[in-house]
Design a protein around this motif. Structure first.
Motif, PDB file in Angstrom:
ATOM      1  N   GLY A  95       0.857  -1.177   0.000  1.00  0.00           N
ATOM      2  CA  GLY A  95       0.000   0.000   0.000  1.00  0.00           C
ATOM      3  C   GLY A  95       0.894   1.227   0.000  1.00  0.00           C
ATOM      4  N   PHE A  96       0.487   2.269  -0.707  1.00  0.00           N
ATOM      5  CA  PHE A  96       1.349   3.431  -0.902  1.00  0.00           C
ATOM      6  C   PHE A  96       0.644   4.708  -0.434  1.00  0.00           C
ATOM      7  CE2 PHE A  96       2.104   0.193  -4.053  1.00  0.00           C
ATOM      8  CZ  PHE A  96       3.476   0.045  -4.071  1.00  0.00           C
ATOM      9  N   TYR A  97       1.419   5.632   0.120  1.00  0.00           N
ATOM     10  CA  TYR A  97       0.841   6.897   0.550  1.00  0.00           C
ATOM     11  C   TYR A  97       1.937   7.944   0.719  1.00  0.00           C
ATOM     12  CZ  TYR A  97       2.425   5.630   5.289  1.00  0.00           C
ATOM     13  OH  TYR A  97       3.182   5.282   6.385  1.00  0.00           O
ATOM     14  N   LYS A  98       1.499   9.177   0.932  1.00  0.00           N
ATOM     15  CA  LYS A  98       2.420  10.295   1.081  1.00  0.00           C
ATOM     16  C   LYS A  98       2.050  11.077   2.333  1.00  0.00           C
ATOM     17  CE  LYS A  98       3.845  14.487  -1.426  1.00  0.00           C
ATOM     18  NZ  LYS A  98       3.569  15.322  -2.603  1.00  0.00           N
ATOM     19  N   GLN A  99       3.050  11.447   3.109  1.00  0.00           N
ATOM     20  CA  GLN A  99       2.842  12.277   4.294  1.00  0.00           C
ATOM     21  C   GLN A  99       3.978  13.281   4.402  1.00  0.00           C
ATOM     22  OE1 GLN A  99       2.367   9.654   7.681  1.00  0.00           O
ATOM     23  NE2 GLN A  99       0.140   9.738   7.558  1.00  0.00           N
ATOM     24  N   GLU A 100       3.614  14.545   4.433  1.00  0.00           N
ATOM     25  CA  GLU A 100       4.598  15.626   4.584  1.00  0.00           C
ATOM     26  C   GLU A 100       5.732  15.518   3.567  1.00  0.00           C
ATOM     27  OE1 GLU A 100       5.890  15.593   8.584  1.00  0.00           O
ATOM     28  OE2 GLU A 100       3.946  16.182   9.424  1.00  0.00           O
ATOM     29  N   ASP A 101       5.350  15.388   2.289  1.00  0.00           N
ATOM     30  CA  ASP A 101       6.295  15.339   1.168  1.00  0.00           C
ATOM     31  C   ASP A 101       7.202  14.117   1.185  1.00  0.00           C
ATOM     32  OD1 ASP A 101       5.313  17.730   0.137  1.00  0.00           O
ATOM     33  OD2 ASP A 101       6.662  18.919   1.396  1.00  0.00           O
ATOM     34  N   THR A 102       6.879  13.125   2.023  1.00  0.00           N
ATOM     35  CA  THR A 102       7.660  11.891   2.064  1.00  0.00           C
ATOM     36  C   THR A 102       6.779  10.743   1.582  1.00  0.00           C
ATOM     37  OG1 THR A 102       8.921  12.701   3.951  1.00  0.00           O
ATOM     38  CG2 THR A 102       9.013  10.327   3.507  1.00  0.00           C
ATOM     39  N   TYR A 103       7.345   9.923   0.703  1.00  0.00           N
ATOM     40  CA  TYR A 103       6.591   8.809   0.140  1.00  0.00           C
ATOM     41  C   TYR A 103       6.848   7.541   0.964  1.00  0.00           C
ATOM     42  CZ  TYR A 103       5.831  11.845  -3.852  1.00  0.00           C
ATOM     43  OH  TYR A 103       5.453  12.900  -4.656  1.00  0.00           O
ATOM     44  N   HIS A 104       5.789   6.784   1.197  1.00  0.00           N
ATOM     45  CA  HIS A 104       5.889   5.579   2.014  1.00  0.00           C
ATOM     46  C   HIS A 104       5.211   4.411   1.296  1.00  0.00           C
ATOM     47  CE1 HIS A 104       6.993   8.010   5.610  1.00  0.00           C
ATOM     48  NE2 HIS A 104       6.120   8.881   5.126  1.00  0.00           N
ATOM     49  N   GLU A 105       5.638   3.207   1.676  1.00  0.00           N
ATOM     50  CA  GLU A 105       4.938   2.006   1.234  1.00  0.00           C
ATOM     51  C   GLU A 105       4.943   0.997   2.380  1.00  0.00           C
ATOM     52  OE1 GLU A 105       8.055  -0.667  -1.178  1.00  0.00           O
ATOM     53  OE2 GLU A 105       7.561   1.205  -2.209  1.00  0.00           O
ATOM     54  N   GLU A 106       3.838   0.264   2.507  1.00  0.00           N
ATOM     55  CA  GLU A 106       3.688  -0.694   3.602  1.00  0.00           C
ATOM     56  C   GLU A 106       3.187  -2.017   3.049  1.00  0.00           C
ATOM     57  OE1 GLU A 106       2.552   2.193   7.389  1.00  0.00           O
ATOM     58  OE2 GLU A 106       0.933   1.457   6.093  1.00  0.00           O
ATOM     59  N   LEU A 107       3.713  -3.104   3.601  1.00  0.00           N
ATOM     60  CA  LEU A 107       3.266  -4.435   3.197  1.00  0.00           C
ATOM     61  C   LEU A 107       1.970  -4.772   3.924  1.00  0.00           C
ATOM     62  CD1 LEU A 107       3.977  -7.020   1.578  1.00  0.00           C
ATOM     63  CD2 LEU A 107       5.037  -7.885   3.673  1.00  0.00           C
TER      64      LEU A 107
END
Length: 789
Positions: A576-588
């Motif tokens: 799953g992918f998302y963005k918070q405070e101009d930082t990109y994240h991905e989680e299994l």
């Protein structure tokens, strides 16, 4: 890119003994894949014939019986074409000929034997876009001086062979016959011939009557020439036939020359009717909502991202994509302004996606060599003078702010061989660079390679190593065993274990799109996040990276339901992918969806909350999180049923959701589960331990508490466990009741309590003492009563 063998032979001497398949395979061996390699006209047993006699069929008012001389014999052929007549030179398919429509056989047509067929051009398999109406309605008429018995395909100049390449995006240089010639020259050690650029200019100067203004940074090169007194007519056969082989429909000599030069050089050109153009051309970005009627007679609404060619009054062309209708070259055109330019590839791509993808826009997107821009405009002048009777006006309008230059890259043979893992002699490496027509200077072990501007894909030493590797031959590189210590990661092992566990529980693994639609990305979660949108999505349905996997599983459910497959038990493990405070994240994450009937062992059960809850418990216990998780009716997404759903809490942290989809989401009984595996696996799992089978019997007691509806089973279980102490081994809910037998604002929850001691047999007296204590403390804490019926 379609490669015509006859076209490329103008620039490189290819051995006629090489089959088109051998040439295509040689190109594939250096990294250029192809879809097909075949003759332009793939027919057999064709011959030029002369109609000696042509009489009406005695039993038909539209058929003719013809005597046709094919050189070594005279055939009797029945023909229904309206234009067949005595004296014609025609295409004859003899008996046994293979045509796209089938095999030609001898047979009787209304009592007359017909030994073959007189063919139209359409029957030879040419695409209909290359044919005129007469090519389908009647037989093809060959020139009267065509030799009887000869090959008609060769006589028409259509004896060509074509390779249809599927090129990689970085090889824009191969979108031209010259680029293909350089590639074939490197393979077969041949030199590329010079292009004929000779033409004559009159004493006029284009600068006296024409001006150019560049008002956008999105144009790096713009060249303009003027030609006068052109004659619009049919193109020479060799130009028409090479355009056909390349997949482009011939129109007239002027338009065909524009396309011909583009195919030759890779540089798109545009011809303007000079008499319908002002004396000033302006290259600028379009205004918002600006209108332009393009050559296809469609009114286009533009934005500031589009580049236009304009006069001081109006836009007359969409740069890199399509010209404007107002300055189109027509049958009465006499004077022409030739444009050869380089526009920003990204801007052209965005515009072409809105308007139309074309041969020209494809080349601008891949990048163009500025030297080819000059080559193309000179080549077009030479061809217009020769085949359109054009008078070339002196001088050239020139704007050149291109930063593309020849690159000098220093590399060593040691580095090349180390990266490739082989030992190629220095002489062979130098030979490869020379075959590619790169400049080479040797200084000891160092090689300075000068890369020509046509190879925009080469900029670093590793690019040169790739060139050496592919030209040397990948099939010549011997495989070697990997020599290093490799250890397996425990995380991947855990992922595999989870998949195997779920499969053993009867669930099927699925793989779905990572991209979903914008209106579903915020579903199935209460988390706060910013979605990640694609800058250039192919469709609205695939425009954003998913956050929850449940949207994808719901799509798969709908797909199966539409095909009458209603028993669905599926899972997916993905990111799953998302963005918070101009930082990109991905989680299994792990998602499960269940509906219909579920095979539990050898029997079928209708899927409900307790089945999917059992799947969750089996998985978490298997991973070593037994007795460390609980379900809480709190913080639920609006897509879940409020009374049949829960949040999954592991050691005080929310790690997922479980429950039934809300009736407003779907009328079907669908149960879902989603776990954030990154969060779950961040907790240290307990080691699996095993106990002996109990030696002493257990004692079970049932009781049902009547409590107000706002009291949860979890609250009751915690109180029961605290009052029961260590001898209370297990608590199970077996019934929840709300009905006529109890008050409206209350509910009954029934439990089975299991008491056991691993070291001795319990007595009824001590169990009853604990049992009564549980009743007393729970009733006191929650104002509960015992349901006795």
């Amino acid at each position: 890119m379609k490669l015509s063998r006859n076209f490329v032979k103008d620039y490189i001497d290819l051995d006629d003994k090489l089959s088109i398949k051998e040439i295509a395979d040689a190109m594939t061996s250096v990294g250029n894949e192809y879809d097909s390699a075949s003759k332009l006209i793939n027919c057999t047993n064709l011959v030029v014939g002369e109609v000696l006699e042509c009489d009406l069929h005695p039993d038909s008012d539209h058929l003719h019986v013809c005597k046709v001389d094919i050189g070594n014999e005279v055939l009797e052929i029945v023909c229904g074409a309206p234009n067949v007549r005595k004296g014609l030179k025609v295409i004859v398919a003899k008996v046994g000929a293979e045509l796209p429509g089938g095999t030609i056989k001898a047979g009787k047509i209304r009592g007359i034997v017909s030994n073959g067929m007189i063919c139209s051009k359409a029957e030879l398999g040419l695409d209909h876009k290359f044919l005129e109406e007469k090519d389908s309605s009647g037989i093809h008429e060959l020139p009267l001086d065509t030799e009887v018995g000869s090959d008609p395909v060769k006589a028409m100049g259509l004896d060509d062979e074509v390779i249809d390449f599927e090129l990689t995006s970085n090889r824009g240089d191969l979108l031209s016959i010259l680029g293909m010639a350089y590639e074939l020259g490197a393979i077969y050690h041949k030199k590329v011939k010079e292009t004929d650029l000779s033409y004559h200019e009159n004493k006029e100067d284009i600068h006296d009557s024409f001006k150019l203004e560049i008002k956008t940074p999105d144009c790096s090169v713009f060249l303009a020439k003027k030609v006068k007194n052109v004659t619009i007519k049919e193109s020479p056969d060799f130009i028409k036939n090479r355009l056909i082989a390349s997949g482009i429909r011939p129109i007239n000599n002027v338009v065909d020359i524009s396309n011909y030069v583009m195919l030759e050089t890779g540089q798109p050109l545009h011809f303007y009717d000079a008499d319908r153009l002002s004396d000033t051309l302006i290259v600028r970005n379009a205004k918002e909502k600006e209108h332009l009627r393009t050559l296809d007679n469609i009114d286009r609404v533009l934005s500031s991202d589009d580049i236009v060619i304009a006069t001081p009054k109006e836009s007359v062309g969409l740069a890199g994509v399509m010209g404007g209708l107002s300055t189109e070259v027509e049958e009465d055109t006499k004077n022409i302004i030739i444009e050869a330019a380089i526009f920003d590839g990204i801007k052209v791509r965005k515009t072409s996606k809105k308007i139309v993808r074309s041969e020209a826009s494809n080349r601008f997107e891949k990048g163009i060599d500025p030297k080819r821009t000059y080559l193309a405009i000179k080549r077009s002048c030479a061809l217009l003078e020769k085949y359109a009777d054009a008078e070339i006006v002196g001088g050239m309008i020139e704007y050149n702010h291109s930063t593309v230059k020849e690159k000098e890259i220093v590399i060593t043979t040691d580095k090349i061989n180390k990266v490739l893992g082989i030992e190629i002699p220095k002489e062979e490496i130098l030979s490869i660079f020379k075959d590619l027509e790169f400049g080479v200077e040797v200084n000891g072990n160092e090689i300075k390679v000068t890369v020509p501007t046509r190879r925009l894909d080469i900029s670093i030493p590793e690019d040169l190593i790739e060139e050496v590797g592919r030209m040397y031959g990948i099939d010549r590189i011997q495989g070697k065993l990997l020599v290093l210590n490799v250890t397996t990661g425990s995380f991947n092992k855990t992922k595999r274990a989870i998949k195997h566990k779920l499969a053993s529980l009867g669930l099927n693994e699925v793989l779905s799109y990572t991209l979903i639609s914008q209106d579903t990305v915020k579903k199935y979660t209460t988390d706060s996040f910013e979605p990640i949108f694609l800058a250039d999505p192919m469709s609205e349905e695939r425009s954003v990276l998913r956050y929850s996997l449940l949207s994808s599983l719901k799509e798969i459910y709908e797909y199966n339901k539409a095909r009458n497959n209603k028993n669905i038990s599926i899972f997916e493990m993905g990111k799953g992918f998302y963005k918070q405070e101009d930082t990109y994240h991905e989680e299994l994450k792990l998602a499960i969806l269940m509906s219909g009937e579920y095979y539990l062992g050898i029997k079928k059960e209708k899927v409900d909350f307790y089945i999917i809850k059992g799947i969750l418990e089996e998985l978490l216990d298997y991973l070593g999180y037994g007795n460390r998780y609980r379900l809480v009716v709190d913080d639920l997404p609006k897509e879940l049923h409020p009374y049949q759903s829960a949040s999954i809490i592991l050691q005080g942290t929310k790690v997922g959701i479980i429950g039934k989809l809300h009736p407003e989401e779907t009328k079907d009984d669908i149960y879902v589960l989603e776990l954030n595996l990154d969060k779950v696996l961040a907790f240290r799992a307990s080691r699996m331990s095993y106990k002996d089978i109990p030696k002493y019997p257990s004692i079970k007691k049932d009781l049902a508490f009547v409590v107000t509806k706002n009291i949860t089973s979890l609250q009751l279980e915690e109180a029961i466990k605290k009052a029961g102490g260590r001898l209370l081994q297990q608590i199970e809910v077996f019934d929840v009741y709300q009905g006529e037998k109890i008050e409206k604002d209350k509910k009954s929850i029934a439990y089975t309590l299991t008491f056991k001691d691993d070291k001795r047999t319990l007595t009824d007296e001590e169990v009853m003492e604990i049992f009564n204590r549980i009743i007393e403390e729970v009733c006191a804490k929650f104002k509960a009563t015992i349901r006795d019926k």
